[in-house]
Write an enzyme that holds these catalytic residues in place. Structure first.
Site, PDB file in Angstrom:
ATOM      1  N   GLY A   1      -4.246  17.099  -1.030  1.00  0.00           N
ATOM      2  CA  GLY A   1      -3.112  16.216  -1.335  1.00  0.00           C
ATOM      3  C   GLY A   1      -1.837  16.710  -0.682  1.00  0.00           C
ATOM      4  O   GLY A   1      -1.379  17.811  -0.972  1.00  0.00           O
ATOM      5  N   GLY A   2      -1.273  15.884   0.197  1.00  0.00           N
ATOM      6  CA  GLY A   2      -0.054  16.266   0.927  1.00  0.00           C
ATOM      7  C   GLY A   2       1.194  15.662   0.324  1.00  0.00           C
ATOM      8  O   GLY A   2       2.140  15.352   1.036  1.00  0.00           O
TER       9      GLY A   2
ATOM     10  N   GLU B   1      -4.905  15.715   3.666  1.00  0.00           N
ATOM     11  CA  GLU B   1      -4.283  14.499   3.127  1.00  0.00           C
ATOM     12  C   GLU B   1      -5.059  13.309   3.689  1.00  0.00           C
ATOM     13  O   GLU B   1      -5.316  13.243   4.884  1.00  0.00           O
ATOM     14  CB  GLU B   1      -2.799  14.471   3.554  1.00  0.00           C
ATOM     15  CG  GLU B   1      -2.096  13.152   3.410  1.00  0.00           C
ATOM     16  CD  GLU B   1      -2.104  12.574   1.999  1.00  0.00           C
ATOM     17  OE1 GLU B   1      -1.843  13.324   1.044  1.00  0.00           O
ATOM     18  OE2 GLU B   1      -2.395  11.369   1.873  1.00  0.00           O
TER      19      GLU B   1
ATOM     20  N   ASP C   1       7.240   9.734 -17.477  1.00  0.00           N
ATOM     21  CA  ASP C   1       5.995   9.657 -16.706  1.00  0.00           C
ATOM     22  C   ASP C   1       4.966   8.705 -17.311  1.00  0.00           C
ATOM     23  O   ASP C   1       4.194   8.088 -16.585  1.00  0.00           O
ATOM     24  CB  ASP C   1       5.350  11.052 -16.613  1.00  0.00           C
ATOM     25  CG  ASP C   1       6.022  11.938 -15.571  1.00  0.00           C
ATOM     26  OD1 ASP C   1       7.121  11.578 -15.105  1.00  0.00           O
ATOM     27  OD2 ASP C   1       5.440  12.989 -15.231  1.00  0.00           O
TER      28      ASP C   1
ATOM     29  N   ALA D   1      11.662  14.082 -13.414  1.00  0.00           N
ATOM     30  CA  ALA D   1      12.329  14.490 -14.641  1.00  0.00           C
ATOM     31  C   ALA D   1      13.638  13.731 -14.853  1.00  0.00           C
ATOM     32  O   ALA D   1      13.931  13.279 -15.968  1.00  0.00           O
ATOM     33  CB  ALA D   1      12.588  15.994 -14.597  1.00  0.00           C
TER      34      ALA D   1
ATOM     35  N   HIS E   1      35.298  22.361   4.983  1.00  0.00           N
ATOM     36  CA  HIS E   1      34.690  22.958   6.174  1.00  0.00           C
ATOM     37  C   HIS E   1      34.613  24.477   5.995  1.00  0.00           C
ATOM     38  O   HIS E   1      35.551  25.063   5.456  1.00  0.00           O
ATOM     39  CB  HIS E   1      35.554  22.643   7.398  1.00  0.00           C
ATOM     40  CG  HIS E   1      35.032  23.266   8.658  1.00  0.00           C
ATOM     41  ND1 HIS E   1      33.919  22.789   9.311  1.00  0.00           N
ATOM     42  CD2 HIS E   1      35.452  24.365   9.362  1.00  0.00           C
ATOM     43  CE1 HIS E   1      33.683  23.542  10.377  1.00  0.00           C
ATOM     44  NE2 HIS E   1      34.592  24.501  10.430  1.00  0.00           N
TER      45      HIS E   1
END
Ligand code: FAD
Length: 476
Positions: free
Chosen positions: A182-183, A205, A314, A322, A446
């Site tokens: 699973g990728g 995958e 879920d 989450a 910056h």
């Protein structure tokens, strides 16, 4: 005899969805009972998900940083690994955080019941405790927040060599070789941890790409780096068979890159998706509808087909994240407390905490094309960022997607160090209905990586200070 308890709101499951709902409900004046089998709130996220995985990814980062220090004239001896100490440190983080949530429960007067809950009626729950005791909880409303668990792969094989994400996080030992099936983001994050610890990692995958939800230009820097840290990445490849033998797991792979052949791996990590924790709640008796895969069906307020019962996180399906669970939890609690609320986010950010990180929100190029939207896109490569140069991480990219007519920001994607922190600016821009000019005219400090957001917006008008690209007017 079971004890009879009463509450206004029962929340079943104390993950980031459940505890956010319980706390919000209490803050809005409800009397709340939170139920979970764990000693403290936290759920998958804290006990066996987001937090332990990020703690171990931090270890991986320390290893890589020490290796890269050589280029800056600093040399360290190769790391000595003490797995006991790593586990202990990760455990401390979990204990501290879940303990803190327990304290927050007490501070808010949320009753915490440690046990497994199931519906008896739509207003009554049975809570079974580990020691065999049982409570009956009478409640006006319930929120189901029972989450998900790792999906199994193929035939049920019981073997120490076969891991899911939960076992992988326990870090029992560092295998010599590891096959990650699973990728998606969980496979890549955990594969990255093991690779940093010295394991030779292969990922397979089935589809033609890693992280199928993400745009290709964002995954490209990750794939380039993983090609160095992983032994093999095999897309369009499937696992046809798997069995354990004395020297490892024998895995039959079939794919365009490897043909058909069997390979031996010390361990195999299965990350092929997650299943809803909706069984065992006795939902049939309370008319809560699920889809064919067991995910609970809800409306915009997160209300199920039974009006007093809500569901979040879920257990209601994708995206299984989450922060989405917590946001839904707050909506459901607010609705129950009589507030006007609905779950209608303009953007839910997704972050893959690999190295480099990948993050996106709103529309991706892929989703915008699929919807037939007219949009403009501008990219700012990090090779032109001063901050990225000082960090030796010029492999990143920030891109912005805007409506073709109005320049309203509809999506943002970032690949690079700290992308997960930077993406919130994109989420805020989308939620606030900002246009590219807003980001361009906002003065960014910056040298920071956040300047790449401003510069990508400026690039849309061909006015990025640190790159020269003529403005592009055509819709892509
Ligand atoms: P959960 O967190 O799954 O909590 C559900 C709780 O309900 C559990 O504590 C369970 O014990 C309890 N429960 C279940 N049934 C009952 C019952 N009958 N009675 C009482 N209690 C019950 N998401 C991110 O956003 N960012 C990440 O970086 C991230 N990394 C992850 C890494 C890994 C390895 C994994 C596995 C997941 C990761 N996730 C991440 C996903 C995230 O963990 C979930 O999306 C999130 O935890 C879902 O929250 P939830 O509240 O819906 O459910």
């Amino acid at each position: 005899m079971p004890e009879l308890l009463k509450t206004q709101l029962a929340v079943i499951g104390a993950g980031p969805g459940g505890y956010a709902a319980a706390f919000h409900g209490a803050d809005l004046g409800l009397q709340v009972t939170l139920i979970d089998v764990e000693p403290n709130p936290g759920g998958t996220c804290l006990y066996r998900g987001c937090i332990p995985s990020k703690a171990l990814l931090h270890v991986a980062k320390l290893i890589h940083d020490a290796e890269e220090a050589e280029e800056w004239g600093l040399s360290f001896a190769p790391p000595r690994m003490d797995l006991d100490k790593m586990r202990q440190r990760t455990g401390q983080v979990i204990e501290q955080m879940t303990g803190g949530l327990g304290q927050l429960c007490r501070a808010r007067n949320v009753r915490y019941l440690r046990g497994r809950a199931a519906f008896m009626t739509s207003h009554q729950l049975a809570v079974f405790h580990e020691d065999g005791a049982e409570d009956i909880l009478e409640t006006d409303h319930s929120i189901i927040a029972t989450g998900s668990r790792p999906a199994l792969f193929g035939p049920l094989i019981r073997s120490e060599r076969l891991m899911n994400s939960t076992n992988a996080l326990q870090l029992k030992r560092v295998p010599e070789t590891l096959l990650v099936i699973g990728g998606g983001y969980i496979g890549l994050e955990l594969g990255s941890v093991y690779a940093a610890l010295g394991t030779k990692v292969t990922v397979v995958e089935m589809t033609d790409t890693l992280l199928p939800g993400a745009d290709r230009d964002l995954t490209a820097p990750l794939e380039k780096r993983l090609a160095r840290t992983f032994t093999k990445i095999l897309t369009k490849t499937k696992v046809a068979e798997m069995c354990e033998q004395d020297n490892g797991m024998r895995v039959q792979l079939e794919g365009t890159q490897v043909g058909k052949g069997s390979h031996i791996f010390d361990k195999v990590l299965v990350c092929v998706g997650r299943k809803a924790n909706s069984r065992g709640l006795n939902l049939g008796d309370v008319r809560v509808e699920t889809d064919a895969r067991g995910f609970i069906q809800v409306d915009l307020q997160r209300r199920t087909s039974e009006p007093h019962i809500f569901a979040i996180g879920d257990v209601t399906g994708e995206p299984m994240l989450a922060h989405k669970a917590s946001a839904e939890g707050k909506v459901a609690a607010a609705v129950i407390a009589g507030r006007k609320a609905a779950f209608e986010p303009q953007a839910i950010p997704a972050v893959v905490f690999t190295d480099p990180e990948i993050a996106w929100c709103g529309e991706t190029e892929k989703s915008a094309r699929e919807k037939g939207l007219a949009f403009k896109i501008a990219r700012f490569p990090w090779v032109a960022s001063g901050r990225a140069s000082t960090l030796n991480r010029v492999d990143g990219l920030t891109k912005i997607l805007c409506d073709a007519d109005t320049n309203q920001v509809i999506g943002m994607g970032i690949a690079g160090s700290g992308a997960g922190e930077l993406i919130s600016e994109g989420v805020l821009a989308i939620e606030m209905g900002a246009v590219a000019e807003d980001l361009d005219l906002t003065i960014h400090p910056h040298p920071t990586l956040s300047e790449t957001v401003m510069e990508s917006a400026a690039a849309l008008f061909g006015q990025s200070t640190h790159i020269y690209r003529p403005p592009r007017k055509e819709a892509k």
